[in-house]
Design an enzyme around this catalytic site. Structure first.
Site, PDB file in Angstrom:
ATOM      1  CG  ASP A 268      -2.258   0.862   0.968  1.00  0.00           C
ATOM      2  OD1 ASP A 268      -3.179   0.711   1.699  1.00  0.00           O
ATOM      3  OD2 ASP A 268      -2.016   1.876   0.169  1.00  0.00           O
TER       4      ASP A 268
HETATM    5  C1  GLC Z   1      -4.176   4.302  -0.072  1.00  0.00           C
HETATM    6  C2  GLC Z   1      -5.239   3.170   0.195  1.00  0.00           C
HETATM    7  C3  GLC Z   1      -5.212   2.197  -0.934  1.00  0.00           C
HETATM    8  C4  GLC Z   1      -5.186   2.646  -2.155  1.00  0.00           C
HETATM    9  C5  GLC Z   1      -3.767   3.223  -2.343  1.00  0.00           C
HETATM   10  C6  GLC Z   1      -3.448   3.816  -3.562  1.00  0.00           C
HETATM   11  O1  GLC Z   1      -3.627   4.858   0.900  1.00  0.00           O
HETATM   12  O2  GLC Z   1      -4.883   2.508   1.518  1.00  0.00           O
HETATM   13  O3  GLC Z   1      -6.700   1.706  -0.621  1.00  0.00           O
HETATM   14  O4  GLC Z   1      -5.315   1.731  -3.379  1.00  0.00           O
HETATM   15  O5  GLC Z   1      -3.339   4.040  -1.161  1.00  0.00           O
HETATM   16  O6  GLC Z   1      -4.084   5.173  -3.595  1.00  0.00           O
END
Ligand code: GLC
Length: 746
Positions: A268
């Site tokens: 993430d």
């Molecule tokens: C965010 C979220 C995740 C998302 C990623 C890309 O912090 O936790 O669900 O897909 O970053 O934006």
């Protein structure tokens, strides 16, 4: 390309070029004008311009404009040394141009064929816009309404979450391993159990037993992987003290070995760099080593891999092998998308906007899913409205078009049908058009600043709160019925949206209480990204329609429901608590050794509170209809089964009301005695049936030994001989136990 060619290509890359394929950046590094959501730490990230070749980057995050994608890809191919195309990934969670209801609402439809159809629409619009991967489905089980990401969760139940995971993955990817036209790659997230943060506080630690993990939290990820999800995203949280992004047990033993996941594991946002912030590694060097050893294939938006992985790999052949394996998984994903043959997959340089045009067909799918996601929580015979009824719509959500939720980052609220616009569309069907008064802002002006950069988007009316309230009282005084459209702000849920007391904003409650004094019928419509605490207002209104955030077709769906063109059929996929003190509250809980006895509800020494009832305000599986359904006696075709046998439970359901309706018939089981205590009730199957007034249907549910299994830390997935109680009913509290049977294992 063939796999051998991919392996050959990897052999031609330098170590730095290999690492480049594992890096994901945002479009600004490539001069894209995209201003789409940035959800992580907004800081310059420390790439070393001398050593890092920007055109060795493997993928981009949240570049969503088709022309940008085309231009960046073209520039990248001109500059990259090995003609390796970029992957474009984005957060398209529940709609690209056509926005559907938020996922927690969708699962209240219990209509997974329709959810799959909606996911196909989302995939088509993404495909036509040149996006290759979407960071969906999110399948984190959630039992705490304080957490902001309830919005994008499938709710509290493992069966519904599993069905959601399967339907979304199939809708997004299609059902072939090579991703066909009009489809893209799915990325199931957040692995794992991100939805169980202590105290419902965003990014907080998660403490779960192995039993709870396997029986409740892991099955939905496994379902998406079994459905072929090409990617998995690691979760931000620690799991029992170890950050998921560096959690060997989770990523090796469970994901790669037990789930046999062959695809790309992406961190993430900045999660690899955050390993040191958690206090799990001492520095980025250790984090890079930890993550690659956990087979984390893509470093989202940090320079940790870029700055440390080349040296680690050059010094250590085992790390080099891990690096080669990761690069192969990334290149295989690009190959499955056909990007080597067509890097501009889906895009049409002569018509970049084809994915961004709303079509009637797509709107219709969104409308149907919205109508099937709105939950009728209360109705004291005031709904559906009569066409001649004199109605006033009061409240900020009467005209509000921001009803698509926090995560619809590619949606345009200008496309949204507001409640008033939806009602106006019924004018030619003879309804008396409602008067309107806003009554108050969605949030008090005094609270707006705390919403950080989003505060500019929060509407504050030019009129004073007193003036708005007076106007609302005046307008409401002249009608029979008030349709009161209230709700939490879009910015009060979603990522970073945890709330200690998730209830209606206090200025809106003030409006409601003032209108209550007029003695009119009040029909409350609630817009929210989670179940809100309604206990302080539930007695003040005659009806409650829980709209969640219904998407592009919000107002048309609500108007159709208000006037009976659509009969509400949704049932809750998450429990509504009476108070925060009950959290976490969920239907599939244990009995305890001292359950409250109905015969002695105030017995002190029972599992209860002194100051609150144990029961929820509205239970899992609950939802009303404009018609009534009667359930007949449940019949079992036999009393016992062995592990190869089945038992069939039959029940007749009749529509005893005066209009057609859809009923969600739910089957629950209780394993009465087991080596690991089982919940008092677990959803095992359900049917959604359409019945005309007076029509009845006999439904059959086949029960297998597989459905009786549970995870035991000592023995894994097992079933045990013994007795089972069976319940078939309209919701999880419909307690008539209608059957008992036995599993007799040899
Ligand atoms: C965010 C979220 C995740 C998302 C990623 C890309 O912090 O936790 O669900 O897909 O970053 O934006």
């Amino acid at each position: 390309m063939r796999k051998e060619e991919l392996v050959q290509l990897i052999g031609s890359l330098t170590t730095e070029e290999k690492v480049g394929q594992l890096i994901q950046l945002t479009g600004n590094f490539f001069d894209a004008e995209d201003t789409v959501m940035e959800t992580g730490p907004l800081k310059k990230i420390g790439f070393n311009e001398e050593t890092f070749d920007l055109y060795s980057t493997g993928s981009l995050l949240n570049v969503v404009e088709p022309k940008n994608i085309y231009d960046i890809q073209k520039k990248n191919l001109a500059k990259t040394k090995h003609n390796i195309p970029l992957l474009f990934m984005a957060d398209v969670i529940y709609g690209y141009k056509t926005i559907f209801p938020i996922p927690i609402a969708q699962t209240c439809s219990w209509n997974f064929d329709l959810i799959e159809k909606a996911a196909k629409v989302m995939a088509k619009e993404c495909y036509d816009s040149g996006i290759h991967v979407t960071f969906a489905p999110m399948v984190d089980i959630v039992r705490d309404i304080r957490w902001g990401r309830v919005l994008e969760s499938p709710g509290e139940d493992p069966i519904l979450a599993r069905e959601y995971a399967k339907s979304m993955t199939k809708g997004i990817q299609g059902d072939e391993s090579i991703l066909p036209q009009d489809h893209l790659a799915a990325c199931v997230k957040h692995f794992a159990a991100y939805g169980a943060p202590i105290a419902g506080k965003e990014y907080n630690g998660v403490e779960l037993s192995e039993e709870a993990l396997h029986n409740v939290y892991l099955p939905s990820y496994q379902a998406a992987i079994a459905a072929g999800s090409k990617l998995v995203m690691t979760a931000f949280n620690t799991l029992n003290g170890v950050p998921c992004t560096g959690n060997k047990w989770l990523n090796q033993e469970i994901l790669r070995e037990e789930f046999q996941f062959p695809g790309v594991l992406i961190s993430d946002y900045a999660a690899i760099e955050e390993l040191k912030v958690h206090g799990y590694t001492a520095n980025d060097l250790e984090s890079a080593k930890m993550a690659i050893e956990n087979t984390v294939d893509i470093d989202m938006k940090t320079s940790v891999y870029a700055n440390h992985l080349p040296a680690l790999a050059n010094e250590n052949p085992e790390i080099m092998k891990l690096l080669d394996d990761s690069v192969l998984r990334v290149l295989e994903l690009k190959n499955d998308l056909g990007l080597f043959e067509d890097p501009y997959r889906g895009l049409d340089p002569l018509d970049f906007s084809k994915g961004k045009r709303l079509t009637t067909q797509h709107r219709q799918t969104s409308l149907q899913l919205a109508e099937e996601s709105v939950v009728l929580l209360k109705n004291e015979q005031v709904l559906p409205l009569k066409k001649a009824e004199k109605v006033a719509v009061i409240g900020p959500y009467g005209e509000e078009k921001a009803t698509i939720g926090f995560w619809a980052i590619t949606g345009d609220t200008k496309d949204t049908v507001s409640l008033l616009e939806g009602l106006k569309q019924l004018a030619d069907e003879g309804i008396v058009l409602p008067a309107f008064a806003k009554g108050c802002n969605i949030l008090p002006a005094s609270e707006v600043d705390q919403y950080d950069k989003y505060s500019q988007a929060i509407d504050i009316d030019i009129h004073s709160e007193e003036t708005m309230l007076e106007e609302a009282i005046k307008v409401a005084s002249n009608v029979d019925t008030i349709v009161l459209a209230l709700g939490e702000s879009t910015y009060q849920s979603g990522e970073g949206g945890s709330r200690t007391t998730p209830c209606l904003p206090k200025n809106q409650v003030k409006l409601l209480k003032a209108l209550k004094k007029l003695g009119k019928k009040i029909i409350l419509i609630v817009y929210a990204g989670r179940p809100l605490l309604l206990d302080e207002i539930v007695e003040d209104v005659a009806a409650i329609l829980y709209a969640w955030f219904p998407g592009t077709m919000s107002g048309q769906a609500l108007a159709n429901i208000l006037y009976g063109k659509a009969n509400p059929c949704a049932k809750l996929s998450m429990t509504f608590p009476r108070s925060v003190g009950q959290l976490p509250i969920y239907y599939n809980s244990g009995s305890t050794g001292r359950p409250v006895q109905a015969s002695n509800p105030n017995h002190r020494f029972a599992s209860r509170y002194l100051d609150e009832d144990n029961s929820p305000l509205y239970c899992f599986g609950y939802g009303q209809s404009y018609t009534e359904f009667a359930y007949g006696k449940v019949e079992l075709d036999k009393e016992s089964m062995d592990e190869n046998g089945t038992i069939t439970a039959s029940v007749t359901v009749k529509n005893t009301g005066n209009c057609a309706g859809k009923e969600i018939v739910q089957l629950y089981l209780q394993d009465i005695a087991a080596s690991v205590v089982r919940p008092v009730k677990e959803l095992k199957d359900f049917r959604k049936v359409i019945l005309d007034s007076g029509e009845e249907k006999t439904l059959q549910f086949k029960i297998t030994e597989q459905q009786l299994r549970f995870y035991s830390p000592k023995e894994g997935w097992i079933s045990e001989s013994g007795a089972f109680n069976l319940f078939i009913g309209k919701d999880s509290e419909d307690n008539q136990q209608q059957g008992r049977f036995y599993l007799i294992k040899n």
